[in-house]
Write a protein that holds these residues in place. Structure first.
Motif, PDB file in Angstrom:
ATOM      1  N   LEU B 152      10.850   0.573 -13.256  1.00 60.13           N
ATOM      2  CA  LEU B 152      10.708   1.690 -12.321  1.00 60.13           C
ATOM      3  C   LEU B 152       9.223   1.843 -12.001  1.00 60.13           C
ATOM      4  CD1 LEU B 152      12.579   4.050 -11.124  1.00 60.13           C
ATOM      5  CD2 LEU B 152      11.225   5.469 -12.664  1.00 60.13           C
ATOM      6  N   PRO B 153       8.835   1.611 -10.759  1.00 60.89           N
ATOM      7  CA  PRO B 153       7.396   1.594 -10.464  1.00 60.89           C
ATOM      8  C   PRO B 153       6.776   2.984 -10.545  1.00 60.89           C
ATOM      9  CG  PRO B 153       8.657   1.416  -8.447  1.00 60.89           C
ATOM     10  CD  PRO B 153       9.654   1.402  -9.562  1.00 60.89           C
ATOM     11  N   ILE B 154       5.691   3.053 -11.262  1.00 64.83           N
ATOM     12  CA  ILE B 154       4.919   4.301 -11.326  1.00 64.83           C
ATOM     13  C   ILE B 154       3.545   4.047 -10.708  1.00 64.83           C
ATOM     14  CG2 ILE B 154       3.926   6.063 -12.867  1.00 64.83           C
ATOM     15  CD1 ILE B 154       6.992   6.056 -12.848  1.00 64.83           C
ATOM     16  N   ASP B 155       2.981   2.897 -11.062  1.00 66.28           N
ATOM     17  CA  ASP B 155       1.659   2.537 -10.523  1.00 66.28           C
ATOM     18  C   ASP B 155       1.785   1.267  -9.692  1.00 66.28           C
ATOM     19  OD1 ASP B 155       0.915   4.506 -12.261  1.00 66.28           O
ATOM     20  OD2 ASP B 155      -0.117   3.180 -13.676  1.00 66.28           O
ATOM     21  N   ILE B 156       1.128   1.249  -8.540  1.00 66.99           N
ATOM     22  CA  ILE B 156       0.966  -0.013  -7.810  1.00 66.99           C
ATOM     23  C   ILE B 156      -0.528  -0.285  -7.808  1.00 66.99           C
ATOM     24  CG2 ILE B 156       1.124  -1.179  -5.595  1.00 66.99           C
ATOM     25  CD1 ILE B 156       3.663   0.111  -5.048  1.00 66.99           C
ATOM     26  N   ASN B 157      -0.876  -1.413  -8.315  1.00 72.89           N
ATOM     27  CA  ASN B 157      -2.298  -1.714  -8.450  1.00 72.89           C
ATOM     28  C   ASN B 157      -2.742  -2.770  -7.458  1.00 72.89           C
ATOM     29  OD1 ASN B 157      -2.413  -0.047 -10.781  1.00 72.89           O
ATOM     30  ND2 ASN B 157      -1.490  -1.693 -11.962  1.00 72.89           N
ATOM     31  N   TYR B 158      -3.795  -2.451  -6.736  1.00 75.11           N
ATOM     32  CA  TYR B 158      -4.446  -3.427  -5.854  1.00 75.11           C
ATOM     33  C   TYR B 158      -5.877  -3.566  -6.345  1.00 75.11           C
ATOM     34  CZ  TYR B 158      -0.706  -3.297  -2.384  1.00 75.11           C
ATOM     35  OH  TYR B 158       0.503  -3.428  -1.736  1.00 75.11           O
ATOM     36  N   VAL B 159      -6.464  -4.713  -6.072  1.00 75.06           N
ATOM     37  CA  VAL B 159      -7.860  -4.896  -6.475  1.00 75.06           C
ATOM     38  C   VAL B 159      -8.729  -5.260  -5.273  1.00 75.06           C
ATOM     39  CG1 VAL B 159      -7.395  -5.522  -8.881  1.00 75.06           C
ATOM     40  CG2 VAL B 159      -7.413  -7.304  -7.140  1.00 75.06           C
ATOM     41  N   ASN B 307     -13.286 -21.326   6.678  1.00 79.31           N
ATOM     42  CA  ASN B 307     -12.542 -22.578   6.887  1.00 79.31           C
ATOM     43  C   ASN B 307     -11.276 -22.646   6.032  1.00 79.31           C
ATOM     44  OD1 ASN B 307     -14.740 -23.472   8.505  1.00 79.31           O
ATOM     45  ND2 ASN B 307     -15.848 -23.869   6.597  1.00 79.31           N
ATOM     46  N   GLY B 308     -10.957 -21.521   5.415  1.00 77.36           N
ATOM     47  CA  GLY B 308      -9.849 -21.542   4.460  1.00 77.36           C
ATOM     48  C   GLY B 308      -8.479 -21.415   5.095  1.00 77.36           C
ATOM     49  N   LYS B 309      -7.451 -21.651   4.253  1.00 78.90           N
ATOM     50  CA  LYS B 309      -6.073 -21.571   4.728  1.00 78.90           C
ATOM     51  C   LYS B 309      -5.448 -20.214   4.386  1.00 78.90           C
ATOM     52  CE  LYS B 309      -5.307 -26.531   4.421  1.00 78.90           C
ATOM     53  NZ  LYS B 309      -4.668 -27.630   3.701  1.00 78.90           N
ATOM     54  N   GLY B 310      -6.235 -19.347   3.797  1.00 76.19           N
ATOM     55  CA  GLY B 310      -5.701 -18.061   3.354  1.00 76.19           C
ATOM     56  C   GLY B 310      -5.588 -17.050   4.475  1.00 76.19           C
ATOM     57  N   ASP B 311      -5.001 -15.922   4.125  1.00 78.37           N
ATOM     58  CA  ASP B 311      -4.803 -14.836   5.081  1.00 78.37           C
ATOM     59  C   ASP B 311      -5.527 -13.618   4.511  1.00 78.37           C
ATOM     60  OD1 ASP B 311      -3.884 -12.715   6.600  1.00 78.37           O
ATOM     61  OD2 ASP B 311      -1.840 -13.498   6.732  1.00 78.37           O
ATOM     62  N   TRP B 312      -6.417 -13.054   5.310  1.00 80.48           N
ATOM     63  CA  TRP B 312      -7.245 -11.947   4.814  1.00 80.48           C
ATOM     64  C   TRP B 312      -6.409 -10.702   4.508  1.00 80.48           C
ATOM     65  CZ3 TRP B 312     -11.499  -8.579   7.408  1.00 80.48           C
ATOM     66  CH2 TRP B 312     -12.490  -8.255   6.462  1.00 80.48           C
ATOM     67  N   ARG B 313      -5.176 -10.706   4.997  1.00 81.11           N
ATOM     68  CA  ARG B 313      -4.324  -9.529   4.776  1.00 81.11           C
ATOM     69  C   ARG B 313      -3.500  -9.644   3.488  1.00 81.11           C
ATOM     70  NH1 ARG B 313      -1.257 -10.040  10.220  1.00 81.11           N
ATOM     71  NH2 ARG B 313      -1.348 -12.142   9.398  1.00 81.11           N
ATOM     72  N   VAL B 314      -3.649 -10.762   2.799  1.00 77.73           N
ATOM     73  CA  VAL B 314      -2.948 -10.913   1.512  1.00 77.73           C
ATOM     74  C   VAL B 314      -3.845 -10.334   0.417  1.00 77.73           C
ATOM     75  CG1 VAL B 314      -2.075 -12.573  -0.177  1.00 77.73           C
ATOM     76  CG2 VAL B 314      -1.677 -12.944   2.261  1.00 77.73           C
ATOM     77  N   GLU B 315      -3.275  -9.476  -0.397  1.00 81.91           N
ATOM     78  CA  GLU B 315      -4.070  -8.847  -1.459  1.00 81.91           C
ATOM     79  C   GLU B 315      -3.462  -9.136  -2.826  1.00 81.91           C
ATOM     80  OE1 GLU B 315      -6.852  -7.572  -0.851  1.00 81.91           O
ATOM     81  OE2 GLU B 315      -6.786  -7.031   1.261  1.00 81.91           O
ATOM     82  N   MET B 316      -4.327  -9.099  -3.827  1.00 83.01           N
ATOM     83  CA  MET B 316      -3.826  -9.283  -5.188  1.00 83.01           C
ATOM     84  C   MET B 316      -3.314  -7.932  -5.699  1.00 83.01           C
ATOM     85  SD  MET B 316      -5.482 -11.132  -8.432  1.00 83.01           S
ATOM     86  CE  MET B 316      -4.880 -12.727  -7.965  1.00 83.01           C
ATOM     87  N   SER B 317      -2.146  -7.965  -6.286  1.00 84.62           N
ATOM     88  CA  SER B 317      -1.522  -6.695  -6.663  1.00 84.62           C
ATOM     89  C   SER B 317      -0.494  -6.898  -7.773  1.00 84.62           C
ATOM     90  CB  SER B 317      -0.843  -6.116  -5.419  1.00 84.62           C
ATOM     91  OG  SER B 317       0.079  -5.120  -5.757  1.00 84.62           O
ATOM     92  N   ASN B 318      -0.185  -5.843  -8.437  1.00 80.96           N
ATOM     93  CA  ASN B 318       0.961  -5.838  -9.348  1.00 80.96           C
ATOM     94  C   ASN B 318       1.410  -4.406  -9.551  1.00 80.96           C
ATOM     95  OD1 ASN B 318       2.995  -6.799 -10.925  1.00 80.96           O
ATOM     96  ND2 ASN B 318       1.754  -7.120 -12.751  1.00 80.96           N
ATOM     97  N   LYS B 319       2.610  -4.264 -10.082  1.00 85.71           N
ATOM     98  CA  LYS B 319       3.073  -2.915 -10.370  1.00 85.71           C
ATOM     99  C   LYS B 319       3.187  -2.746 -11.881  1.00 85.71           C
ATOM    100  CE  LYS B 319       6.874  -3.436  -7.088  1.00 85.71           C
ATOM    101  NZ  LYS B 319       6.327  -4.647  -6.604  1.00 85.71           N
ATOM    102  N   ALA B 320       3.196  -1.478 -12.234  1.00 84.79           N
ATOM    103  CA  ALA B 320       3.456  -1.145 -13.626  1.00 84.79           C
ATOM    104  C   ALA B 320       4.374   0.061 -13.618  1.00 84.79           C
ATOM    105  CB  ALA B 320       2.155  -0.846 -14.347  1.00 84.79           C
ATOM    106  N   GLY B 321       5.152   0.181 -14.646  1.00 82.52           N
ATOM    107  CA  GLY B 321       6.069   1.311 -14.691  1.00 82.52           C
ATOM    108  C   GLY B 321       6.892   1.275 -15.954  1.00 82.52           C
ATOM    109  N   PHE B 322       7.971   2.021 -15.948  1.00 81.79           N
ATOM    110  CA  PHE B 322       8.779   2.118 -17.163  1.00 81.79           C
ATOM    111  C   PHE B 322      10.048   1.276 -17.064  1.00 81.79           C
ATOM    112  CE2 PHE B 322       6.359   6.078 -17.816  1.00 81.79           C
ATOM    113  CZ  PHE B 322       5.953   5.852 -19.126  1.00 81.79           C
ATOM    114  N   MET B 323      10.433   0.728 -18.210  1.00 79.87           N
ATOM    115  CA  MET B 323      11.695   0.003 -18.328  1.00 79.87           C
ATOM    116  C   MET B 323      12.553   0.729 -19.355  1.00 79.87           C
ATOM    117  SD  MET B 323      10.225  -3.886 -18.257  1.00 79.87           S
ATOM    118  CE  MET B 323      11.783  -4.750 -18.170  1.00 79.87           C
ATOM    119  N   LEU B 324      13.834   0.474 -19.275  1.00 81.80           N
ATOM    120  CA  LEU B 324      14.775   1.194 -20.131  1.00 81.80           C
ATOM    121  C   LEU B 324      15.445   0.214 -21.091  1.00 81.80           C
ATOM    122  CD1 LEU B 324      15.781   4.119 -20.254  1.00 81.80           C
ATOM    123  CD2 LEU B 324      17.630   3.467 -18.743  1.00 81.80           C
TER     124      LEU B 324
END
Lengths: 292, 430
Positions: B152-159, B307-324
């Motif tokens: 269950l997401p509580i935090d969404i983390n972007y850097v 000159n890269g193949k990346g997309d500037w709109r892609v961000e590094m992220s993860n979620k954290a939250g509770f599990m049951l």
């Protein structure tokens, strides 16, 4: 019957404690090392000696083993040797309060937890703010200032240095106690016979404190192979596993890499090695104690 | 007569005593202890406020926290609770293959989607599921095809990158948008006698956040994901180019000395004191820490590679939250707890006190912090896709290879040598 049974009853509590806290975990460890155990389910299929065969293919395990051997040898020689030298020096201090002060100062590091000591030395070795680099810079030796814990050529030495600081006083105090037990008359007779101070040291002191040497070398051997706190806290095993030790690698495998059985197999390897070294060392010391 | 009266009194006392004892026993049995595991060692206070709210609806439940330091928790602490036969009823976790997937596979995680779809939220004003931002409700397991939700997401983390604005002003540089610009401003900062880039890689995660994004910018998201799944070689020309870009920064001496031996917390004072300029990668959850310092600071998106193949709109992220824990004796109480921590009142605490980005619909108004607004406007909302934190998203064996390679790079080893060695280990894994 009562007489026959009573000795066993006296040792029963100790046996139960050892059985529960030592023998049972070892047996459980051996059992787990034969499985592909998942700690989250408490189960796993039997895989025989697969985990032990993996030991031979694990490059980092061999780095850890080399580090343990190096660490043990160096700390054993330096801590026991310097401890003896310090003990001899304190033994010569005739002023009571001064002798007591030296002993308190020497023993103080031993009462600190290794975690606290490691954190403290983390600050000492800090590249930017660290005490060591600041001293070097202030005495005109800035070229020697470096990232002590971040370089593969200095990190292990730094860890050995912390261990030395922490344990040398302990060795010194135990040797001091052993030196105090040697009757002064032995030295007086030797002096009358014309023995030099060096000869007295080699032929009287060294043999008569050999019991303590056995204890200290044994402790250094066991401590060296089970070392964990200093490298784990100071460097986390890095850089590039250059300060990885067997215990830290076992814990990382079990808990970070989720390979509980392989981590346990490393622990069993460590246990076997320690048993072999300890028994071999004790055999070499058999019959070499002196009664006086 | 006296004797009979004495007996009656005695019996009455006995009966009253029994009744009191039975009542106490009943009261005691009604008291429920819900075990919750988490990482809130130093910041339990906001959670206590949420628990107080929870106890208004569940007065008979006592929340017993088992909190550990984040690193300890992720690297063995939580597992130990299960291994010791003391699984928590509810437990904090992080998305990705390293954490969530293990618990799903071991049958220690309960699917939550059915409950979310069937029940009302804490406030009782809408279906629980509909409270969340749709993007928040993914499984949390990267490779999963399953439809269920386990975390269950509580935090969404972007850097993103953070910097000391006073240092930038003093040196006369502006936030970069490309790696070429970043390199140029690092040179100027270094020439001014200030350390350009700081992060702490001792915990083997912060460097991965920066370098992971660098891989995406140079080689693209597909390459990053394939590297994560060992389907792309370290020696692949695009991946190698990312390593060579990092090598350029290392060789130029732009990264703090001893980066592999310091933690994030060790690095901060350097920036706060103006001895260093940029924290290469840090998350939104650190806003309260930086705000406390009272320094002028700002953020910038991870630069792009021209000159890269990346997309500037892609961000590094993860979620954290509770599990049951699926075998919990107190399922209703545990679900109640999950509802409480994902309530609107709790969301306000998560956003305003814990410095988290919102996961609930309609909670934007809670954001008052300008840095948080910047995170929302410039990073999380414009993000079209995400890549996961390596330490969470890579399988443990693969992460070990990745982190070892990164550590070696930061230690000054050449990119070609490092990538070849890493690939050799990947082959051995297969």
């Amino acid at each position: 019957v009562h007489r026959k049974l009573s000795p066993y009853l006296y040792v029963l509590p100790a046996l139960l404690l050892v059985g529960f806290f030592v023998l049972y975990p070892v047996a459980k460890g051996i059992y787990i090392s034969l499985l592909e155990y998942n700690p989250l389910t408490g189960r796993g299929p039997y895989v025989g000696l697969k985990q032990f065969l993996r030991l031979f293919q694990d490059r980092i395990l061999w780095i850890a083993l080399r580090n343990n051997v190096l660490y043990t040898m160096i700390t054993m020689v330096t801590e026991v040797g310097a401890g003896l030298a310090l003990a001899v020096l304190i033994n010569r201090v005739k002023t009571g309060w001064l002798s007591n002060a030296y002993r308190v100062i020497l023993f103080a590091p031993r009462v600190l937890s290794m975690a606290a000591v490691s954190i403290l030395f983390g600050l000492v070795f800090h590249t930017q703010f660290g005490l060591l680099n600041n001293i070097l810079r202030n005495v005109g030796l800035a070229s020697l200032a470096r990232t002590w814990l971040g370089r593969t050529d200095t990190a292990l030495l730094a860890i050995i240095g912390v261990s030395f600081w922490s344990f040398v006083g302990f060795s010194a105090i135990l040797y001091f106690a052993a030196l105090q037990r040697i009757p002064q008359s032995y030295y007086e007779v030797a002096a009358i016979e014309g023995a030099s101070a060096l000869r007295q040291f080699v032929q009287i002191t060294i043999p008569l404190i050999s019991g303590m040497t056995t204890v200290l070398v044994g402790l250094a051997l066991i401590g060296g192979f089970t070392e964990f706190a200093i490298p784990y806290i100071l460097t986390g095993g890095g850089p590039s596993h250059s300060t990885e030790f067997l215990v830290s690698w076992s814990i990382k495998q079990a808990f970070e890499m989720n390979r509980m059985s392989y981590g346990t197999a490393i622990s069993i390897l460590l246990l076997i090695m320690e048993l072999i070294f300890t028994f071999a060392f004790l055999r070499t010391r058999e019959g070499k104690s002196y009664e006086y | 007569m006296m004797r009979r009266m004495f007996l009656v009194v005695l019996c009455s006392f006995f009966a009253v005593g029994m009744a009191v004892a039975a009542g106490q026993k009943e009261a005691k049995s009604a008291k429920i202890v819900l075990n919750v595991a988490g990482i809130f060692v130093d910041d339990l206070k906001p959670w206590e406020e949420i628990v107080a709210m929870y106890k208004e609806k569940f007065p008979n439940v006592e929340i017993k926290w088992t909190n550990m330091n984040n690193d300890d928790y992720q690297r063995g602490g939580l597992t130990s609770l299960f291994a010791a036969g003391t699984p928590p009823d509810v437990y904090w976790n992080f998305g990705g293959d390293r954490q969530v997937a293990r618990y799903i596979e071991a049958g220690q995680a309960m699917g939550l989607m059915a409950t979310l779809a069937a029940e009302k939220n804490w406030e009782g004003n809408k279906v629980w599921k509909d409270s969340f931002l749709p993007s928040a409700l993914t499984s949390g397991r990267m490779e999963a095809e399953e439809k269920d939700l386990y975390l269950l997401p509580i935090d969404i983390n972007y850097v993103c990158a953070w910097y000391n604005a006073d240092v930038f002003n003093k040196v006369g540089v502006k936030a970069p948008t490309t790696f070429t610009e970043l390199f140029q401003i690092c040179q100027k900062i270094k020439d001014a006698g200030i350390i350009p880039i700081v992060f702490g890689n001792k915990g083997r995660w912060q460097g991965g956040h920066w370098f992971g994004t660098m891989i995406e910018r140079v080689a693209g998201k597909k390459a990053f994901d394939e590297l994560r799944l060992t389907r792309r070689a370290y020696t692949d020309p695009d991946i190698l180019r990312a390593f060579e870009l990092l090598e350029k920064f290392v060789k130029a001496g732009f990264i703090v000395e001893g980066v592999n031996t310091i933690t994030q917390e060790d690095g901060w004072p350097l920036i706060w004191a103006g001895k260093a300029a940029i924290e290469a990668s840090s998350g939104s959850w650190n806003i309260p820490n930086w705000d406390e310092q009272g320094i002028a600071y700002d953020l910038f998106k991870q630069p792009k590679d021209e000159n890269g193949k990346g997309d500037w709109r892609v961000e590094m992220s993860n979620k954290a939250g509770f599990m049951l824990y699926p075998k919990t004796t107190y399922k209703a109480e545990a679900i109640g707890f999950l509802k409480a921590v994902s309530s609107m009142a709790a969301e306000k605490i998560h956003v305003q006190i814990r410095g988290q980005l919102p996961v609930l619909l309609g909670s934007d108004s809670f954001i008052v912090n300008p840095k948080m607004l910047k995170f929302i406007r410039e990073i999380s909302v414009p993000a079209t896709d995400t890549i996961i934190f390596p330490e969470d998203g890579f399988a443990p064996d693969v992460d070990a290879i990745f982190q070892d390679a990164l550590e070696a790079m930061l230690d000054g080893k050449p990119a070609k040598e490092v990538t070849a060695a890493a690939q050799k280990r990947v082959e051995a894994l297969k």
